[in-house]
Design a protein around this motif. Structure first.
Motif, PDB file in Angstrom:
ATOM      1  N   ARG A  27       0.824  -1.203   0.000  1.00 55.60           N
ATOM      2  CA  ARG A  27       0.000   0.000   0.000  1.00 55.60           C
ATOM      3  C   ARG A  27       0.861   1.257   0.000  1.00 55.60           C
ATOM      4  NH1 ARG A  27      -2.813  -3.809   2.875  1.00 55.60           N
ATOM      5  NH2 ARG A  27      -4.998  -4.123   2.232  1.00 55.60           N
ATOM      6  N   ILE A  28       1.974   1.191   0.729  1.00 60.01           N
ATOM      7  CA  ILE A  28       2.895   2.341   0.759  1.00 60.01           C
ATOM      8  C   ILE A  28       3.535   2.543  -0.607  1.00 60.01           C
ATOM      9  CG2 ILE A  28       5.007   3.255   1.785  1.00 60.01           C
ATOM     10  CD1 ILE A  28       4.309   1.692   4.331  1.00 60.01           C
ATOM     11  N   THR A  29       4.038   1.441  -1.219  1.00 61.01           N
ATOM     12  CA  THR A  29       4.714   1.564  -2.525  1.00 61.01           C
ATOM     13  C   THR A  29       3.736   1.983  -3.610  1.00 61.01           C
ATOM     14  OG1 THR A  29       4.432  -0.814  -2.908  1.00 61.01           O
ATOM     15  CG2 THR A  29       6.503  -0.085  -1.922  1.00 61.01           C
ATOM     16  N   PHE A  30       2.494   1.449  -3.538  1.00 63.68           N
ATOM     17  CA  PHE A  30       1.486   1.867  -4.514  1.00 63.68           C
ATOM     18  C   PHE A  30       1.223   3.366  -4.397  1.00 63.68           C
ATOM     19  CE2 PHE A  30      -0.857  -2.440  -5.185  1.00 63.68           C
ATOM     20  CZ  PHE A  30       0.244  -2.877  -5.910  1.00 63.68           C
ATOM     21  N   ALA A  31       1.106   3.839  -3.164  1.00 58.04           N
ATOM     22  CA  ALA A  31       0.826   5.261  -2.937  1.00 58.04           C
ATOM     23  C   ALA A  31       1.974   6.127  -3.478  1.00 58.04           C
ATOM     24  CB  ALA A  31       0.613   5.525  -1.454  1.00 58.04           C
ATOM     25  N   ILE A  32       3.209   5.691  -3.204  1.00 58.04           N
ATOM     26  CA  ILE A  32       4.374   6.448  -3.689  1.00 58.04           C
ATOM     27  C   ILE A  32       4.378   6.486  -5.217  1.00 58.04           C
ATOM     28  CG2 ILE A  32       6.893   6.442  -3.847  1.00 58.04           C
ATOM     29  CD1 ILE A  32       6.948   5.274  -1.008  1.00 58.04           C
ATOM     30  N   SER A  33       4.130   5.348  -5.844  1.00 62.52           N
ATOM     31  CA  SER A  33       4.155   5.276  -7.306  1.00 62.52           C
ATOM     32  C   SER A  33       3.040   6.118  -7.918  1.00 62.52           C
ATOM     33  CB  SER A  33       4.027   3.823  -7.770  1.00 62.52           C
ATOM     34  OG  SER A  33       5.166   3.084  -7.390  1.00 62.52           O
ATOM     35  N   ILE A  34       1.857   6.095  -7.306  1.00 63.49           N
ATOM     36  CA  ILE A  34       0.744   6.899  -7.820  1.00 63.49           C
ATOM     37  C   ILE A  34       1.069   8.386  -7.718  1.00 63.49           C
ATOM     38  CG2 ILE A  34      -1.644   7.590  -7.367  1.00 63.49           C
ATOM     39  CD1 ILE A  34      -2.193   4.653  -6.577  1.00 63.49           C
ATOM     40  N   VAL A  35       1.634   8.795  -6.579  1.00 68.84           N
ATOM     41  CA  VAL A  35       2.011  10.211  -6.417  1.00 68.84           C
ATOM     42  C   VAL A  35       3.041  10.619  -7.471  1.00 68.84           C
ATOM     43  CG1 VAL A  35       3.194  11.845  -4.902  1.00 68.84           C
ATOM     44  CG2 VAL A  35       1.449  10.311  -3.962  1.00 68.84           C
ATOM     45  N   LEU A  36       4.052   9.768  -7.678  1.00 68.79           N
ATOM     46  CA  LEU A  36       5.085  10.084  -8.678  1.00 68.79           C
ATOM     47  C   LEU A  36       4.501  10.121 -10.085  1.00 68.79           C
ATOM     48  CD1 LEU A  36       8.091   7.953  -7.327  1.00 68.79           C
ATOM     49  CD2 LEU A  36       7.786  10.439  -7.198  1.00 68.79           C
ATOM     50  N   ALA A  37       3.575   9.196 -10.389  1.00 65.26           N
ATOM     51  CA  ALA A  37       2.945   9.185 -11.712  1.00 65.26           C
ATOM     52  C   ALA A  37       2.122  10.451 -11.928  1.00 65.26           C
ATOM     53  CB  ALA A  37       2.072   7.946 -11.863  1.00 65.26           C
ATOM     54  N   LEU A  38       1.342  10.859 -10.898  1.00 63.89           N
ATOM     55  CA  LEU A  38       0.551  12.088 -11.003  1.00 63.89           C
ATOM     56  C   LEU A  38       1.462  13.299 -11.165  1.00 63.89           C
ATOM     57  CD1 LEU A  38      -2.225  11.429  -8.314  1.00 63.89           C
ATOM     58  CD2 LEU A  38      -2.472  11.416 -10.807  1.00 63.89           C
TER      59      LEU A  38
ATOM     60  N   THR B 222      14.118  -2.627 -11.202  1.00 62.95           N
ATOM     61  CA  THR B 222      14.302  -3.553 -10.080  1.00 62.95           C
ATOM     62  C   THR B 222      13.235  -3.309  -9.011  1.00 62.95           C
ATOM     63  OG1 THR B 222      16.691  -3.573 -10.499  1.00 62.95           O
ATOM     64  CG2 THR B 222      15.939  -4.356  -8.349  1.00 62.95           C
ATOM     65  N   TYR B 223      12.977  -2.035  -8.737  1.00 64.52           N
ATOM     66  CA  TYR B 223      11.953  -1.668  -7.750  1.00 64.52           C
ATOM     67  C   TYR B 223      10.574  -2.171  -8.173  1.00 64.52           C
ATOM     68  CZ  TYR B 223       8.418   1.480  -5.736  1.00 64.52           C
ATOM     69  OH  TYR B 223       7.291   1.989  -5.153  1.00 64.52           O
ATOM     70  N   SER B 224      10.225  -1.963  -9.453  1.00 64.79           N
ATOM     71  CA  SER B 224       8.865  -2.305  -9.898  1.00 64.79           C
ATOM     72  C   SER B 224       8.641  -3.808  -9.946  1.00 64.79           C
ATOM     73  CB  SER B 224       8.590  -1.697 -11.272  1.00 64.79           C
ATOM     74  OG  SER B 224       9.377  -2.311 -12.274  1.00 64.79           O
ATOM     75  N   SER B 225       9.681  -4.589 -10.252  1.00 58.74           N
ATOM     76  CA  SER B 225       9.501  -6.041 -10.311  1.00 58.74           C
ATOM     77  C   SER B 225       9.183  -6.608  -8.933  1.00 58.74           C
ATOM     78  CB  SER B 225      10.763  -6.703 -10.892  1.00 58.74           C
ATOM     79  OG  SER B 225      11.872  -6.526 -10.024  1.00 58.74           O
ATOM     80  N   ILE B 226       9.640  -5.932  -7.898  1.00 62.19           N
ATOM     81  CA  ILE B 226       9.395  -6.391  -6.527  1.00 62.19           C
ATOM     82  C   ILE B 226       8.128  -5.762  -5.947  1.00 62.19           C
ATOM     83  CG2 ILE B 226      10.287  -6.383  -4.162  1.00 62.19           C
ATOM     84  CD1 ILE B 226      13.108  -6.477  -5.345  1.00 62.19           C
ATOM     85  N   PHE B 227       8.019  -4.452  -6.072  1.00 65.75           N
ATOM     86  CA  PHE B 227       6.972  -3.732  -5.345  1.00 65.75           C
ATOM     87  C   PHE B 227       5.740  -3.371  -6.168  1.00 65.75           C
ATOM     88  CE2 PHE B 227      10.848  -2.743  -2.901  1.00 65.75           C
ATOM     89  CZ  PHE B 227      10.441  -3.155  -1.637  1.00 65.75           C
TER      90      PHE B 227
END
Length: 856
Positions: free
Chosen positions: A555-566, A814-819
């Motif tokens: 949930r934390i990594t998803f939130a970080i990725s969504i913020v960065l994408a936005l 590497t980050y995305s394949s894991i998280f």
């Protein structure tokens, strides 16, 4: 799996030996290669223009020029036909493919239409039309006494294609006369010609030769009226005012009637006038031309005649006596080189239409030598670093992996030589990247062997099972990268295609060496040493037994990725990327001060007086170098060439022009579209492959993770302000391949564990799978980063932004394949499996049984 018949052993080493023999000429100079016996291979890798210097020029047939010439031809045909048929007419004229003529006698309109059918009949187009014939002219009757003829779109396309075919031979003859070696001249599309001339020291001379249509005519000068009066009023019928080639302020009143044309020339040579010792061009006519020229000079003794080249008067001598020998000379304000160039143009013949330069890339020989040195340094340092890392990570097995890596590099060089592929600076980047990624297959195998050993198998069983089970993962992981490389090759251009070729070859050879050569080496080690355990290593076992709860962070990594994408999408709307000239059009010039440092302020000041539009100047690399970027000129592609000529003229005395890149507005739009299509097609092709090899859930998860990586990479370009150009597209597609490589390894283990552990909750199974592959993920990322860091630090300024994007992509991938890739599977309903929080994993539910003891 570990038993090798003698014929297999012989075949493996025969392949390696052949690769060594084929690659060997590349360590020798051209003189040393020429001295080798005839039975020894002589083929060396072809160096791209960015490594040996030279010019890449993309020429486009001027469609409007074709229309203008064809319109004039149709007008003349109409005039001739109506005169031959004694049909009176008035108002005959044409412009932009539209021709109008009014028939004086209404009763002869039908006869005129019948006579002009010859103009409108279909033309046999041969190879230029799939239908075999093309109707070039359409006729209509807008008024009872008026006929309208118009050029058809198909007819114009046919003439353009025909002009390209004729121009190819003319361009080839002109370039061959320069004495250059190994030029590349080929058709590109329906209306373009690509010209690459390696090692050319004077690209401006090449452009001057290619830009001129070289239509030579001999015409009489009209002396019935002063030229100034003709310029102020209306010239007499059948005449036109033409400027002098040497002095634009001097003009001549010249008859339109052509006495003799350049088509009647059989030879033209530079020389020197015996009386004045000035450079001249001597010429000789064929029989028909000699007769026509002799008659004209007999009838006009004492009168001036004009020698006209591309509607400019070269000279206008007075005819002192009849010239009956069929030869003469052209004098003017020539230098030895300009006289030689004019002779080349006349011998090669006239172009059927004007060729405009729509794209240009020129690299000076000095920059090419620097690029080679930087690339070699980066490759050597990267290789040493990767070799040392593998030794530390795997000990003796690392030695075997390094032997396979050396064989891999030799095979890449051998294949590049045999295929005649061009090695470019991005191609060297592809080799360096391949060194990092080639180790990945060995890492997959070794980590699988260690894992099988930890699960209780004997060493022989562990080795045998490790190789057999790693093969599917290796193929899946590398095919995704290969797909990106193939699409990059077909949709890319120039140096980017060189990168794609090198990357694709590297993928194929790394799979071969890792699975075949490494397996043979390991089998020989086991046969001869009879080891009981794996060799000791210091790094590879760091993640053994790891139980990191990765899914707990989703949930934390998803939130970080969504913020960065936005943030990325917001940046695209508000800030946008720093697009390079590949996508915006414009001119890029790299200069190096001949003495001292490059004065940025002085360069800006001098550019401001040239009226070349919006200009940016920045330091580039060393203090002696600067980069000039000129925004795309509005209007035609010819405006870009004016900018280059202005900058060369201003700075050539104080600075060395090391590199010139110019992209006209026509090509920049096409490149932007092609780049977008390339990324989209690559994602679609990889989606189809993963869907075929796995399940739809895995395919969607992989695409989500890949889109995540692409979006974050774009965000990196926005934040850093790094220029986004064609090489950036190559970086993005390579990141796509690398990220999917990583993701597929994790997914392959997830798929395997789904079959092995029937009752394990999905969250636990994903954590377990990621932890099992964590050593491989970390080691592969480290080896790739080591190779890329060597390229970033030592590879030179030209590809530094490209390499930085790759480094960022490896980290994000590497980050995305894991998280990202693994956690999104929780959102999908995998077949036969649902997550039940209260369910505990039962060790008895493992369905796989240990196989019987293996043997070597």
């Amino acid at each position: 799996m570990l038993h090798f018949p003698r014929w297999k052993t012989a075949l493996i080493w025969l392949v390696v030996l052949v690769a060594i023999v084929l690659a060997f000429p590349n360590v020798l100079s051209k003189k040393e290669v020429a001295a080798l016996p005839s039975w020894v291979p002589h083929t060396q890798m072809t160096l791209g223009l960015d490594l040996q210097g030279g010019s890449y020029i993309l020429l486009q047939v001027d469609r409007q020029d074709v229309i203008k010439d064809r319109t004039t031809a149709v007008v003349e045909d109409v005039r001739r036909i109506l005169r031959d048929k004694n049909i009176g007419y008035t108002g005959l004229g044409g412009k932009n493919g539209d021709i109008h003529v009014a028939i004086r006698d209404d009763s002869k309109v039908d006869a005129a239409k019948q006579a002009l059918q010859d103009v409108t009949n279909p033309t046999n187009a041969g190879m230029f039309s799939s239908g075999g014939s093309v109707r070039e002219v359409a006729m209509s009757q807008p008024q009872p006494d008026t006929l309208h003829l118009s050029l058809t779109s198909d007819g114009i396309d046919y003439r353009v294609r025909n002009a390209v075919t004729q121009s190819l031979e003319v361009v080839r003859r002109r370039i061959d006369a320069l004495g250059t070696t190994e030029p590349v001249i080929q058709r590109q599309g329906s209306n373009r010609i690509l010209v690459q001339v390696p090692g050319l020291g004077n690209p401006q001379r090449l452009k001057n030769l290619l830009n001129q249509t070289a239509k030579l005519t001999f015409r009489m000068v009209d002396t019935s009226m002063p030229v100034q009066q003709a310029m102020q009023g209306t010239p007499p019928a059948g005449t036109s005012v033409l400027p002098s080639q040497d002095d634009p302020n001097q003009h001549y009143l010249v008859e339109k009637r052509v006495l003799v044309s350049g088509e009647d020339l059989t030879d033209a040579q530079p020389g020197f006038d015996q009386r004045s010792n000035e450079p001249i061009v001597t010429f000789r006519f064929d029989t028909q031309g000699a007769q026509s020229f002799g008659r004209a000079t007999q009838q006009n003794v004492g009168k001036p005649f004009a020698i006209v080249l591309d509607n400019k008067v070269i000279s206008a001598p007075v005819i002192r006596e009849p010239i009956l020998g069929g030869s003469g000379q052209i004098s003017g304000n020539f230098t030895p080189q300009s006289a030689n160039d004019l002779a080349i143009l006349l011998r090669a013949g006239a172009l059927p239409a004007t060729l405009n330069v729509v794209q240009e890339r020129t690299v000076g020989p000095g920059l090419g030598a620097d690029s080679i040195a930087a690339g070699e340094t980066a490759a050597v340092i990267g290789a040493i670093a990767v070799v040392a890392f593998m030794l530390i990570a795997y000990g003796f097995l690392g030695v075997l992996a390094n032997v396979a890596l050396l064989a891999n590099l030799i095979m890449i060089i051998a294949l590049l030589s045999v295929l005649g592929a061009t090695l470019t600076l991005p191609g060297i980047a592809g080799i360096v990247l391949t060194m990092g990624m080639a180790v990945d297959s060995n890492v997959l195998i070794y980590e699988r062997i260690r894992e099988e050993r930890r699960n209780g198998r004997s060493l022989i069983q562990a080795v045998d099972t490790g190789f057999s089970r790693a093969l599917a993962t290796i193929l899946d992981a590398n095919i995704t990268t290969l797909i990106a490389a193939v699409i990059l090759f077909y949709l890319g251009s120039g140096p980017i295609r060189g990168f794609a070729v090198t990357l694709a070859i590297g993928i194929v050879t790394s799979v071969f060496t890792a699975y075949t050569l490494t397996r043979w080496l390991v089998s020989q080690w086991i046969r001869r040493r009879r080891p009981k355990e794996m060799p000791k290593a210091r790094i590879s076992g760091l993640a053994d037994g790891a139980k990191i709860p990765f899914m707990g962070f989703r949930r934390i990594t998803f939130a970080i990725s969504i913020v960065l994408a936005l943030a990325t999408f917001t940046g695209l709307v508000t800030v946008n990327m720093n697009y390079g000239i590949d996508f915006t059009g414009g001119t890029l010039v790299e200069v190096q001060a001949k003495d001292g440092s490059a004065e940025i302020g002085d360069i800006r000041s001098r550019l401001s007086g040239l009226d070349v539009g919006s200009v940016q100047v920045q330091r580039f690399g060393s203090p002696e170098e600067a980069l000039i970027r000129v925004q795309a000129e509005t209007g035609s592609d010819a405006a870009q060439q004016r900018v280059i000529n202005e900058i060369r003229g201003e700075f050539s005395s104080d600075y060395t022009i090391r590199r010139v890149e110019s992209v006209g507005p026509t090509v920049s739009d096409e490149l932007a579209t092609a780049g977008t299509i390339a990324v989209g097609v690559a994602l679609l092709a990889i989606l189809v492959y993963i869907w075929f090899r796995f399940e739809w859930q895995f395919a969607l998860g992989a695409i989500i993770a890949t889109i995540h990586d692409v979006v974050l990479t774009i965000g990196m370009f926005i934040i850093t302000g790094i220029e986004f150009d064609l090489s950036s597209i190559a970086a993005v597609l390579t990141i796509v391949g690398y990220s999917l490589n990583d993701t597929v390894v994790v997914y392959d283990r997830v798929r395997e564990n789904l079959r092995r552990y029937k009752k394990m909750p999905l969250t636990d199974l994903l954590n377990f799978s990621i932890n099992e592959t964590l050593s491989r993920t970390v080691l592969t990322a480290l080896t790739t980063l080591i190779a890329l860091l060597a390229l970033f630090i030592f590879g030179g300024e030209v590809i530094r932004s490209f390499t930085f994007a790759m480094i960022f992509g490896v980290v994000v991938g590497t980050y995305s394949s894991i998280f990202i890739a693994a956690p999104v599977l929780i959102s999908f309903k995998l077949r036969g499996l649902s997550e039940k929080p209260g369910e505990k994993f039962d060790g008895e539910s493992r369905v796989e049984k240990a196989p019987a003891k293996g043997s070597v």
